[in-house]
Scaffold this active site. Structure first.
Site, PDB file in Angstrom:
ATOM      1  CE1 TYR A 198      -0.119  68.227  77.137  1.00 54.47           C
ATOM      2  CE2 TYR A 198      -0.729  66.835  79.003  1.00 54.47           C
ATOM      3  CZ  TYR A 198      -0.067  67.943  78.503  1.00 54.47           C
ATOM      4  OH  TYR A 198       0.634  68.771  79.344  1.00 54.47           O
ATOM      5  CB  CYS A 199      -6.894  65.049  78.898  1.00 56.37           C
ATOM      6  SG  CYS A 199      -7.790  63.773  77.991  1.00 56.37           S
ATOM      7  CB  THR A 200      -6.007  61.844  82.730  1.00 53.55           C
ATOM      8  OG1 THR A 200      -6.018  63.121  83.354  1.00 53.55           O
ATOM      9  CG2 THR A 200      -5.408  60.803  83.655  1.00 53.55           C
ATOM     10  CB  ILE A 227      -0.724  61.250  80.475  1.00 51.48           C
ATOM     11  CG1 ILE A 227      -0.885  62.710  80.067  1.00 51.48           C
ATOM     12  CG2 ILE A 227       0.622  61.034  81.153  1.00 51.48           C
ATOM     13  CD1 ILE A 227      -1.284  63.622  81.224  1.00 51.48           C
TER      14      ILE A 227
END
Ligand SMILES: [Zn+2]
Ligand SMILES: [Zn+2]
Length: 343
Positions: A198-200, A227
């Site tokens: 996952y990332c932003t 996120i």
């Protein structure tokens, strides 16, 4: 025809204040082959400037990546315009949960070589051969699976203030650095574990998942919309939130609080704190975590040396900076010898 900003950030802030209208902070990206980025750039600037859209948008031959602030009143017109562009029709918009009317103060649409400065050589692997996209519900399920390895694809200063429970958070300064490190650490598990990342906002995982598949990982998943979208779905569908702390974002707000947990520490005194600041000495500008008390005591600086500089008359500070072009590059983001409590 006006193709660039004419207002300063300060004038813009005053205008926004005066208008007193709500704005939405949102982001989106799309990998797509764009033949003439400059013409496309001008078209977007002219159209969006008229709608009073602000933000930072990168356009490249490989696609578009934007973070914007749109007046709520103009959102419908903005969306209709996006939908009128074939490859952006129904593109997912990540809408921020905390609204700050001054998240962006200018409209900057820039043509770049890439839409993300990832430093990767595109020719080595196929970016479109990416991992399986999962939504928040499926993601929650996957990360409870003992056969899953969960990896945070962001940099150390981002995961420091917030991350998913049980995630691996590589201690890296850049996305490019993180890929070979993660591959090396997980090389035993290319076939027997599920790699979930996952990332932003999801964009880094688009490339990372393709990279890891290229490197032989068999079961690769990515959190769709990152996120930001996860948080929206958790709230909307009343799911369990497994993210602790704050989500670091790249605009004036710096972070969105997702859970009440404070998982980081003031880099100067060590007490629990997750507020990022930039050193008040413009020549330094170091990004670090500083509590209110230390901010007061240190005059919003990272060190005594910087306190001495900011105490000088402005003209003298400017003279000091002369010839030291981008001297702040000597510091890595969030890292400096002067910070006692950087974990
Ligand atoms: Zn402190
Ligand atoms: Zn400093």
């Amino acid at each position: 025809m006006q193709l660039y900003n004419t207002l300063s950030a300060k004038e813009r802030a005053e205008l926004i204040e005066k208008a007193g209208k709500d704005r939405l902070t949102l982001s989106f990206y799309k990998y797509h082959h764009i033949k003439n980025p400059q013409i496309f750039r001008n078209h977007l600037f002219v159209t969006w400037d008229e709608m009073d859209v602000l933000g930072r948008i990168y356009i490249a031959r490989e696609g578009i990546n934007g973070q914007l602030s749109v007046p709520a009143d103009n959102f419908r017109a903005f969306k209709e315009h996006l939908d009128s562009i074939t490859f952006l029709k129904d593109v997912r918009l990540n809408i921020a949960i905390e609204h700050d009317d001054k998240s962006f103060l200018k409209l900057k649409v820039k043509v770049r070589n890439k839409i993300v400065a990832d430093g990767l050589n595109d020719d080595t692997f196929d970016v479109t051969d990416k991992g399986v996209h999962v939504d928040a519900e499926k993601f929650n399920e996957l990360i409870e699976d003992p056969d899953t390895i969960l990896v945070d694809m962001r940099n150390h200063y981002e995961s420091e203030i917030g991350h998913f429970k049980n995630a691996i958070t590589p201690d890296v300064d850049t996305f490019r650095d993180s890929l070979p490190i993660i591959e090396e650490d997980l090389k035993e598990h290319k076939e027997d574990k599920k790699l979930v990342m996952y990332c932003t906002g999801g964009i880094r995982c688009e490339k990372a998942s393709a990279y890891f598949k290229h490197k032989g990982f068999k079961d690769v998943y990515q959190l769709e919309g990152g996120i930001i979208e996860y948080t929206r779905q958790v709230k909307g569908k009343d799911l369990e939130n497994k993210f602790i702390g704050k989500n670091f974002v790249f605009d004036e707000r710096r972070a969105e609080r997702i859970s009440e947990d404070i998982i980081a520490h003031c880099h100067q005194c060590g007490k629990p704190c997750d507020t990022h600041v930039n050193c008040a000495n413009e020549a330094c500008h170091l990004l670090f975590i500083q509590c209110e008390e230390c901010a007061e005591k240190m005059n919003r600086c990272c060190s005594e040396a910087c306190m001495e500089v900011v105490a000088l008359p402005y003209e003298e500070q400017k003279a000091l900076r002369k010839g030291k072009y981008k001297s702040n590059n000597i510091f890595k983001k969030g890292r400096s010898e002067v910070l006692k409590f950087k974990g």
